[in-house]
Design an enzyme around this catalytic site. Structure first.
Site, PDB file in Angstrom:
ATOM      1  N   CYS A  79       0.809  -1.203   0.140  1.00 23.08           N
ATOM      2  CA  CYS A  79      -0.042   0.037  -0.058  1.00 23.08           C
ATOM      3  C   CYS A  79       0.894   1.243   0.024  1.00 23.08           C
ATOM      4  CB  CYS A  79      -1.061   0.085   1.133  1.00 23.08           C
ATOM      5  SG  CYS A  79      -2.449   0.925   0.895  1.00 23.08           S
ATOM      6  N   HIS A 167      -3.769  -5.092   0.663  1.00 26.81           N
ATOM      7  CA  HIS A 167      -3.350  -5.530   1.947  1.00 26.81           C
ATOM      8  C   HIS A 167      -3.356  -6.981   1.883  1.00 26.81           C
ATOM      9  CE1 HIS A 167      -2.537  -1.789   4.323  1.00 26.81           C
ATOM     10  NE2 HIS A 167      -3.661  -1.352   3.602  1.00 26.81           N
ATOM     11  N   GLU A 169      -2.312  -8.915   4.277  1.00 28.54           N
ATOM     12  CA  GLU A 169      -2.213  -9.506   5.728  1.00 28.54           C
ATOM     13  C   GLU A 169      -3.601  -9.455   6.277  1.00 28.54           C
ATOM     14  OE1 GLU A 169      -1.102  -6.697   4.458  1.00 28.54           O
ATOM     15  OE2 GLU A 169      -1.767  -4.970   5.581  1.00 28.54           O
ATOM     16  N   SER A 221       0.425 -13.758  38.077  1.00 25.78           N
ATOM     17  CA  SER A 221      -0.991 -13.017  38.094  1.00 25.78           C
ATOM     18  C   SER A 221      -2.032 -14.139  37.997  1.00 25.78           C
ATOM     19  CB  SER A 221      -1.104 -11.918  37.290  1.00 25.78           C
ATOM     20  OG  SER A 221      -1.263 -12.628  35.689  1.00 25.78           O
ATOM     21  N   GLY A 222      -1.498 -15.275  37.700  1.00 30.22           N
ATOM     22  CA  GLY A 222      -2.614 -16.306  37.116  1.00 30.22           C
ATOM     23  C   GLY A 222      -2.897 -16.243  35.811  1.00 30.22           C
ATOM     24  N   GLY A 223      -2.406 -15.186  35.084  1.00 27.65           N
ATOM     25  CA  GLY A 223      -2.741 -15.255  33.698  1.00 27.65           C
ATOM     26  C   GLY A 223      -1.601 -15.868  32.779  1.00 27.65           C
ATOM     27  N   VAL A 224      -1.952 -15.818  31.609  1.00 28.84           N
ATOM     28  CA  VAL A 224      -1.207 -16.635  30.485  1.00 28.84           C
ATOM     29  C   VAL A 224       0.384 -16.222  30.535  1.00 28.84           C
ATOM     30  CG1 VAL A 224      -0.938 -17.348  28.427  1.00 28.84           C
ATOM     31  CG2 VAL A 224      -2.819 -16.920  29.210  1.00 28.84           C
ATOM     32  N   ASP A 225       0.470 -14.933  30.381  1.00 28.20           N
ATOM     33  CA  ASP A 225       1.860 -14.168  30.131  1.00 28.20           C
ATOM     34  C   ASP A 225       2.843 -14.519  31.167  1.00 28.20           C
ATOM     35  OD1 ASP A 225       0.700 -13.414  28.014  1.00 28.20           O
ATOM     36  OD2 ASP A 225       0.549 -11.278  28.513  1.00 28.20           O
ATOM     37  N   SER A 226       2.560 -14.070  32.635  1.00 27.83           N
ATOM     38  CA  SER A 226       3.506 -14.450  33.616  1.00 27.83           C
ATOM     39  C   SER A 226       3.789 -15.613  33.771  1.00 27.83           C
ATOM     40  CB  SER A 226       2.912 -13.565  34.885  1.00 27.83           C
ATOM     41  OG  SER A 226       1.676 -14.133  35.370  1.00 27.83           O
ATOM     42  N   SER A 227       2.694 -16.708  33.787  1.00 32.28           N
ATOM     43  CA  SER A 227       3.010 -17.881  33.857  1.00 32.28           C
ATOM     44  C   SER A 227       3.710 -18.654  33.130  1.00 32.28           C
ATOM     45  CB  SER A 227       1.398 -18.700  33.760  1.00 32.28           C
ATOM     46  OG  SER A 227       0.482 -18.368  34.545  1.00 32.28           O
TER      47      SER A 227
END
Ligand code: XMP
Length: 510
Positions: A79, A167, A169, A221-227
């Site tokens: 583009c 585009h 993508e 935190s119990g979340g995906v990223d920190s785990s």
């Protein structure tokens, strides 16, 4: 040596999407602001110029140093990127009579083009621009056209430089992914070795060298990223990693206990800290959403600080930062790709802690974090879970917070979330939760009139939380959940379902 495709960002809302599509092809790529370009080295296999909210004719339009790359490695302009090259090398770009926006079809496809192998004649492409290329320099050869756009795609003769005005993508470009695959695999020669296993192996090695025999503390935190961040750090440095999981009294029902159990099952060295009362005391009587957030963040830091003092020789702070956060902080364009976000689970720690930060996931998108988590055999109840805000139920109890309101909301939320799981709807929903409204309504139960609280249920579909739509959950499901909530949760006599999209609403109510 990690093979890399460099994406020069000119501020298009779709730049991150290009990167995601390439990562889906197991090709590693990096987004870099156009005005901070990376020098070529042996690892860079190709370069993509993104789209932009600017027109090449704007006075303050980006002017990249195209000579750094052109003719040296394969180059694809998308583009604005395509229009920039056409204009820069002597062609002509003018406003299009009708703004070319939306679906179009490729009426002409040069079947001999290596970029277009497998891209079907008449396949749909997605246009989004106010300008159009009217004339190209002599050595630019047209490789595809739509009915309205002659120079939908071009190649510069005798070099691997291409431009496309649509585009690829975006999902609406039916064969867009094929086109990107042709570019990165056939033309750039990438070996598609960016896989979760490869990432894990390289990262563990890097972390070992970086951290040596020091200790790292990390707030779970119990979340995906920190785990996932904790698990990969643990694989690298074992019990030198000290995790702290704080119960702020604003988690989901039984979450503290069940997540702590899962963490222990993963072998993590984790200390659960029950700080509920501290949070409730600090929050007492406060109803302003931003003040509540600040209080929750502040108490979190105090508790985390106190606990980390107990860890000897901690030199590092582990964080679950992911790639979109990094892109946001480096985006220099000020265009639409510079998104607004101020949510961080472990926000600014006090300076005196003097810890260096280690962020093992900072190159990954959320879906890649999940793939890595699965490869690390983290249980599905953690890897597949919906995002949950740092301040937790604190921003889903409108008005002031008390332990009793938390208890009520936990019950409602649990019925809703467990229901979604039972009805196999959980994975179709990006995020869901319940909101306790500061509104009492009249009801009737048996022969008695009641005057109790209303709750709202919210379930949204989204890819990154920046925009979202409300989920069209089945009526039968909503009816069942509503009944179950009113019959089982004392203090609630009315259930509503939020049907607002973001924008103009937000996902959370506060
Ligand atoms: P909004 O309400 O802004 O939410 O549409 C977008 C996403 O961000 C989450 N969110 C937060 N996360 N601290 C967090 O860690 C916060 O203060 C916060 N506020 C909103 C929200 O749950 C959604 O996923």
């Amino acid at each position: 040596m990690q093979e890399t495709i460099l994406i020069l960002d000119f501020g298009s809302q779709y730049t991150q999407l290009i990167a995601r599509r390439l990562r889906e092809l197991n090709v590693y790529c990096e987004i870099t602001p156009w005005n901070k370009p990376r020098e070529l080295d042996d690892t860079i296999k190709g370069v993509i110029f993104s789209g932009s909210p600017f027109s090449v004719r704007d006075e303050n339009a980006p002017v990249p140093k195209v000579e750094m790359y052109k003719g040296k490695v394969p180059l694809l302009g998308v583009c604005f990127g395509a229009q920039f090259m056409a204009n820069h090398f002597g062609g002509e770009v003018l406003p299009s009579k009708i703004r070319e926006y939306g679906r179009a079809n490729l009426a002409f496809v040069d079947e001999s083009s290596d970029l277009l192998q497998g891209v079907r004649h008449n396949s749909q492409v997605w246009m989004s621009h106010g300008d159009t290329i009217k004339k190209v320099p002599a050595d630019f050869k047209v490789i595809c056209s739509t009915d309205d756009v002659e120079f939908a795609g071009y190649k510069i003769e005798n070099e691997s430089t291409y431009g496309i005005q649509f585009h690829p993508e975006v999902y609406h470009s039916e064969d867009g992914k094929k086109l990107l695959e042709n570019f990165v695999v056939t033309i750039c020669g990438c070996s598609q070795n960016w896989t979760p296993d490869e990432f894990i192996e390289i990262t563990i090695e890097k972390l070992k060298n970086q951290i040596g025999s020091d200790s790292v503390i990390l707030g779970l935190s119990g979340g995906v990223d920190s785990s996932v961040a904790a698990t990969i750090l643990h694989k690298a440095i074992g019990d030198q990693l000290h995790c702290i999981f704080v119960d702020n009294g604003l988690l989901r029902k039984n979450e503290f206990e069940s997540v702590l159990e899962s963490y222990k099952g993963l072998g993590l060295n984790v200390k659960g800290v029950d700080a509920k009362e501290k949070f409730y005391t600090a929050l007492a009587g406060e109803s302003d959403p931003e003040k509540k957030r600040k209080i929750i963040g502040g108490v979190f830091i105090d508790v985390f600080d106190e606990e980390s003092q107990k860890v000897k020789d901690a030199k590092w702070l582990g964080q679950g930062t992911i790639y979109p956060d990094v892109i946001e902080s480096v985006s220099a364009t000020g265009g639409p790709s510079a998104t607004i976000k101020s949510h961080h689970n472990v926000g600014g720690l006090p300076d005196y802690m003097k810890l260096q930060v280690v962020e093992p996931l900072k190159l990954l998108f959320k879906d890649e974090v999940r793939r890595v988590g699965r490869a690390l055999e983290i249980p599905e109840n953690i890897v597949g879970r919906h995002p949950f805000p740092g301040p937790g139920l604190g921003i889903r109890i409108l008005g002031d917070i008390t332990a009793e309101k938390v208890r009520i909301l936990q019950e409602v939320d649990s019925i809703f979330i467990e229901g979604l799981k039972k009805w196999n709807l959980y994975d179709d929903v990006w995020q869901a939760g319940a909101i306790l409204l500061p509104v009492q309504t009249v009801g009737v139960m048996g022969d008695e009139r009641t005057y109790e609280n209303a709750v709202a249920l919210r379930a949204v579909s989204s890819t990154d939380g920046m925009t979202a739509d409300w989920c069209h959950l089945p009526y039968d499901f909503l009816a069942k959940i509503s009944n179950e909530i009113i019959n089982n949760v004392r203090g609630i006599n009315r259930v509503t379902y939020d049907i607002s999209s973001k924008p103009p609403a937000t996902i959370e109510w506060e």
